[in-house]
Scaffold this active site. Structure first.
Site, PDB file in Angstrom:
ATOM      1  N   CYS A  49       0.841  -1.204   0.000  1.00 32.29           N
ATOM      2  CA  CYS A  49       0.000   0.000   0.000  1.00 32.29           C
ATOM      3  C   CYS A  49       0.873   1.250   0.000  1.00 32.29           C
ATOM      4  O   CYS A  49       0.651   2.185  -0.769  1.00 32.29           O
ATOM      5  CB  CYS A  49      -0.934  -0.030   1.209  1.00 32.29           C
ATOM      6  N   CYS A  50       1.913   1.285   0.859  1.00 33.24           N
ATOM      7  CA  CYS A  50       2.825   2.434   0.885  1.00 33.24           C
ATOM      8  C   CYS A  50       3.556   2.565  -0.447  1.00 33.24           C
ATOM      9  O   CYS A  50       3.809   3.674  -0.914  1.00 33.24           O
ATOM     10  CB  CYS A  50       3.836   2.288   2.021  1.00 33.24           C
ATOM     11  N   CYS A 132      -1.161   8.445   7.383  1.00 31.84           N
ATOM     12  CA  CYS A 132      -2.494   8.218   6.831  1.00 31.84           C
ATOM     13  C   CYS A 132      -3.471   7.837   7.951  1.00 31.84           C
ATOM     14  O   CYS A 132      -3.076   7.240   8.961  1.00 31.84           O
ATOM     15  CB  CYS A 132      -2.461   7.081   5.816  1.00 31.84           C
ATOM     16  N   CYS A 135      -3.702   4.158   9.375  1.00 26.15           N
ATOM     17  CA  CYS A 135      -2.469   3.589   9.947  1.00 26.15           C
ATOM     18  C   CYS A 135      -1.890   4.457  11.057  1.00 26.15           C
ATOM     19  O   CYS A 135      -0.725   4.295  11.416  1.00 26.15           O
ATOM     20  CB  CYS A 135      -1.427   3.403   8.851  1.00 26.15           C
ATOM     21  N   CYS A 158       7.470   3.948   6.176  1.00 30.47           N
ATOM     22  CA  CYS A 158       6.682   3.847   4.949  1.00 30.47           C
ATOM     23  C   CYS A 158       7.582   3.504   3.768  1.00 30.47           C
ATOM     24  O   CYS A 158       7.121   2.975   2.771  1.00 30.47           O
ATOM     25  CB  CYS A 158       5.922   5.144   4.682  1.00 30.47           C
TER      26      CYS A 158
HETATM   27  S1  SF4 Z   1       0.467   4.627   5.656  1.00 30.08           S
HETATM   28 FE1  SF4 Z   1      -1.148   3.043   5.543  1.00 30.08          FE
HETATM   29  S2  SF4 Z   1      -2.780   3.846   4.216  1.00 30.08           S
HETATM   30 FE2  SF4 Z   1      -0.950   5.143   3.977  1.00 30.08          FE
HETATM   31  S3  SF4 Z   1       0.047   4.329   2.177  1.00 30.08           S
HETATM   32 FE3  SF4 Z   1       0.997   3.301   3.946  1.00 30.08          FE
HETATM   33  S4  SF4 Z   1      -0.206   1.429   4.344  1.00 30.08           S
HETATM   34 FE4  SF4 Z   1      -1.376   2.721   2.923  1.00 30.08          FE
END
Ligand code: SF4
Length: 171
Positions: A49-50, A132, A135, A158
């Site tokens: 996701c990151c 985010c 998270c 991240c």
């Molecule tokens: S901090 Fe969480 S929601 Fe944001 S990009 Fe990374 S995994 Fe995804």
């Protein structure tokens, strides 16, 4: 994915310094990401996701520049304890400058208070580190400053500042 307090900070910065911050957007919308990887990817594979929402867009944006400036500090996490002030960023292939690398958290707050600088109001509500919304949570008494980020998982970065590959992540 940002907190409304973070967006409010951007608005205060825009007004105070008469600048227009550029919002770097991921290639996939949240819906597009869910179509490809199912809902709430951050709960199952936060590194991916990151990568999709932070690393790829940041890398694409930085392609147009020779250097970037970051606010990271050595006292933030163990993984950042050797951050150089000026270095070559292997990941994004440009010069990286971290002018606050040697500053402590206490020095930052003294500077912010002395000059009445805008800051994220979440810091006043037990959110020492803000990312985010899915998270990030507030920390409890006795917890470390980064305990509210990816709580309950092994993830600590991240990947923008400390390569996930160097941390042992299998992206
Ligand atoms: S901090 Fe969480 S929601 Fe944001 S990009 Fe990374 S995994 Fe995804």
């Amino acid at each position: 994915m940002l907190f409304e307090e973070t967006l409010a900070l951007v608005a205060r910065i825009r007004e105070r310094y008469a600048i227009e911050p550029i919002a770097v957007q991921p290639r996939l919308s949240l819906t597009g990401q869910a179509d490809l990887y199912d809902e709430a990817l951050w709960t199952r594979n936060p590194d991916l996701c990151c990568k999709l929402r932070k690393l790829e867009p940041q890398g694409a944006f930085l392609q147009h520049y020779d250097a970037w400036i970051s606010g990271i500090r050595r006292d933030q996490t163990k993984a950042r304890s050797l951050v150089p002030v000026v270095t070559w960023d292997d990941q994004f292939e440009l010069v990286k400058v971290s002018p606050f690398a040697r500053w402590t958290e206490e020095m930052v707050w003294r500077y912010v208070r002395a000059r009445d600088l805008p800051y994220n109001e979440l810091h006043d509500r037990q959110f020492p580190s803000v990312g985010c919304t899915p998270c990030t949570r507030s920390i409890r008494p006795g917890e470390g400053l980064h305990a509210g980020r990816w709580a309950g998982s092994e993830k600590i970065e991240c990947g923008l500042h400390v390569s996930l590959v160097s941390l042992g992540s299998a992206l």
